[in-house]
Design a protein around this motif. Structure first.
Motif, mmCIF file in Angstrom:
data_model
loop_
_atom_site.group_PDB
_atom_site.id
_atom_site.type_symbol
_atom_site.label_atom_id
_atom_site.label_comp_id
_atom_site.label_asym_id
_atom_site.label_seq_id
_atom_site.Cartn_x
_atom_site.Cartn_y
_atom_site.Cartn_z
ATOM 1 N N THR A 269 34.675 31.738 76.255
ATOM 2 C CA THR A 269 35.142 31.027 77.443
ATOM 3 C C THR A 269 34.061 30.150 78.060
ATOM 4 O O THR A 269 34.318 29.003 78.449
ATOM 5 N N VAL A 270 32.836 30.661 78.161
ATOM 6 C CA VAL A 270 31.748 29.878 78.764
ATOM 7 C C VAL A 270 31.505 28.605 77.960
ATOM 8 O O VAL A 270 31.296 27.520 78.523
ATOM 9 N N ALA A 271 31.562 28.710 76.637
ATOM 10 C CA ALA A 271 31.376 27.527 75.777
ATOM 11 C C ALA A 271 32.496 26.516 76.002
ATOM 12 O O ALA A 271 32.258 25.300 76.011
ATOM 13 N N LYS A 272 33.723 27.000 76.182
ATOM 14 C CA LYS A 272 34.851 26.103 76.455
ATOM 15 C C LYS A 272 34.657 25.375 77.782
ATOM 16 O O LYS A 272 34.910 24.175 77.895
ATOM 17 N N ILE A 273 34.221 26.116 78.788
ATOM 18 C CA ILE A 273 33.983 25.506 80.098
ATOM 19 C C ILE A 273 32.878 24.457 79.998
ATOM 20 O O ILE A 273 32.993 23.356 80.542
ATOM 21 N N ALA A 274 31.804 24.787 79.293
ATOM 22 C CA ALA A 274 30.682 23.849 79.138
ATOM 23 C C ALA A 274 31.125 22.569 78.453
ATOM 24 O O ALA A 274 30.671 21.468 78.804
ATOM 25 N N ALA A 275 32.034 22.680 77.481
ATOM 26 C CA ALA A 275 32.476 21.501 76.734
ATOM 27 C C ALA A 275 33.245 20.521 77.596
ATOM 28 O O ALA A 275 33.276 19.319 77.302
ATOM 29 N N ASP A 276 33.860 20.995 78.677
ATOM 30 C CA ASP A 276 34.607 20.123 79.577
ATOM 31 C C ASP A 276 33.973 20.028 80.951
ATOM 32 O O ASP A 276 34.643 19.671 81.919
ATOM 33 N N ASN A 277 32.696 20.335 81.032
ATOM 34 C CA ASN A 277 31.957 20.241 82.289
ATOM 35 C C ASN A 277 31.327 18.849 82.376
ATOM 36 O O ASN A 277 30.430 18.528 81.595
ATOM 37 N N PRO A 278 31.776 17.985 83.303
ATOM 38 C CA PRO A 278 31.289 16.597 83.334
ATOM 39 C C PRO A 278 29.769 16.460 83.337
ATOM 40 O O PRO A 278 29.234 15.548 82.691
ATOM 41 N N THR A 279 29.062 17.336 84.042
ATOM 42 C CA THR A 279 27.602 17.231 84.062
ATOM 43 C C THR A 279 27.023 17.392 82.669
ATOM 44 O O THR A 279 26.140 16.630 82.247
ATOM 45 N N GLU A 280 27.504 18.352 81.909
ATOM 46 C CA GLU A 280 27.016 18.572 80.553
ATOM 47 C C GLU A 280 27.574 17.562 79.561
ATOM 48 O O GLU A 280 26.963 17.287 78.524
ATOM 49 N N MET A 281 28.734 16.993 79.885
ATOM 50 C CA MET A 281 29.336 15.984 79.005
ATOM 51 C C MET A 281 28.507 14.705 78.958
ATOM 52 O O MET A 281 28.593 13.952 77.975
#
Length: 358
Positions: A269-281
């Protein structure tokens, strides 16, 4: 206590725990039934006109979404003196959580006035339904306009709605004439989709947008104010952690209420959230300076601590040499008044970047 507890329960059920905050930014919510002649009445007050592709007025005019495998509601605003032989800029307005496309009907008069006065360029504005459930509900889950466990909402916006608008209306093909914009959840969607679809979109506008959904200070406090020397990405799935507090903590919104239906509860789940987190994108999508014009506006007293999320996003953007136009309301909260306080700045910003009708 027999009377107080049922009252609070009814209040929460009617507004929805996660929808309560967003209800402050809604003029017409998903549970309100509209009269058959609502669009005619509204258009009589506008210089432009609103076209109805919904089931909100007792006639089913909805569009079929291949991505979602169902019909969906959409309103389209055409500016004054719309001429099919000319080509117009396009804005897709994405509504917030606890709202649906009907919210656009409470905003369209402001857009129309700004276009008529020359503050905004003449443009086509479309507002699709971004709810997960395709029916009125007391607990309205937000899609956040991404492909997730809740459905293919990115494809719905950027393929189904996008193709319908470009095939059915006179839209300028120039990507700099294309704008994604929205408030709160819609602001997140605008920036997220703007980053992903830079080949189609030149401008993204986020009003009070959650742009760092893994935000935490170095002490693990989500509500800690942003400090570049005391910041970290949350590496733990804290589903029960609060992410908003209203009325002195009487009403608390918890992370699970916004994320479980999108990202699940598993080890990935954390990896999924990171993939759609604008700051990390910004890094994962290798966003370069000048590739996407971005406008962000927020309040410093936001109940969701959006100010810290936005400021961390701005910090990471600057570290990549990316210029983001940002405005802050020092006393602003997560509500209608704060959102509307940026109308003039947003209009000026758009006028400077969007090409005119051709």
């Amino acid at each position: 206590m027999r009377l107080v507890r049922p009252f609070l329960l009814v209040l929460v059920l009617l507004l929805g725990v996660q929808g309560l905050a967003e209800a402050q930014f809604s003029g017409i919510g998903p549970l309100r039934l509209l009269p058959r002649n609502e669009i005619e009445r509204l258009n009589s007050k506008l210089a432009g006109q609103v076209l109805d592709y919904t089931y909100n007025h007792r006639v089913d005019r909805r569009l079929y979404s291949s991505a979602l495998c169902e019909k969906r509601d959409l309103y389209v605003y055409l500016p004054p003196c719309y001429d099919k032989t000319k080509h117009y800029p396009l804005m897709i307005w994405l509504h917030g959580l606890g709202q649906d496309e009907k919210n656009f009907l409470s905003l369209v008069k402001s857009f129309d006035d700004s276009i008529r006065s020359g503050e905004l360029p003449h443009m086509i504005i479309a507002s699709p339904d971004g709810r997960v459930e395709n029916h009125p509900t007391l607990r309205n889950k937000g899609s956040f306009y991404i492909n997730s466990n809740a459905g293919r909402f990115d494809d719905y916006i950027m393929i189904d709605i996008w193709d319908f608008l470009h095939q059915g209306f006179s839209v300028l093909p120039d990507r700099n004439a294309h704008v994604l914009a929205g408030a709160s959840m819609g602001g997140y969607g605008a920036i997220n989709l703007g980053i992903k679809h830079r080949d189609k979109v030149g401008n993204a506008i986020g009003i009070m947008p959650p742009l760092n959904i893994r935000y935490s200070d170095c002490h693990g406090d989500y509500f800690g104010k942003f400090d570049p020397n005391c910041f970290q990405f949350d590496e733990e799935l804290k589903r029960h952690a609060p992410i908003a507090k209203f009325y002195g903590g009487l009403l608390i919104v918890r992370k699970r209420q916004l994320s479980d239906h999108l990202f699940g509860k598993g080890p990935d789940t954390v990896a999924k959230i990171a993939a759609d987190n604008p700051t990390e994108m910004l890094e994962s999508y290798q966003v370069k300076p000048g590739e996407l014009n971005m406008f962000v506006a927020y309040g410093k007293k936001d109940e969701f601590n959006i100010d810290s999320q936005v400021e961390s996003f701005l910090y990471f953007a600057r570290s990549r040499g990316i210029e983001v136009t940002a405005y802050v309301n020092p006393t602003g909260r997560h509500n209608t008044q704060t959102g509307l306080s940026f109308s003039h700045e947003m209009a000026q910003w758009l006028t400077q970047r969007v090409p005119p009708v051709k």
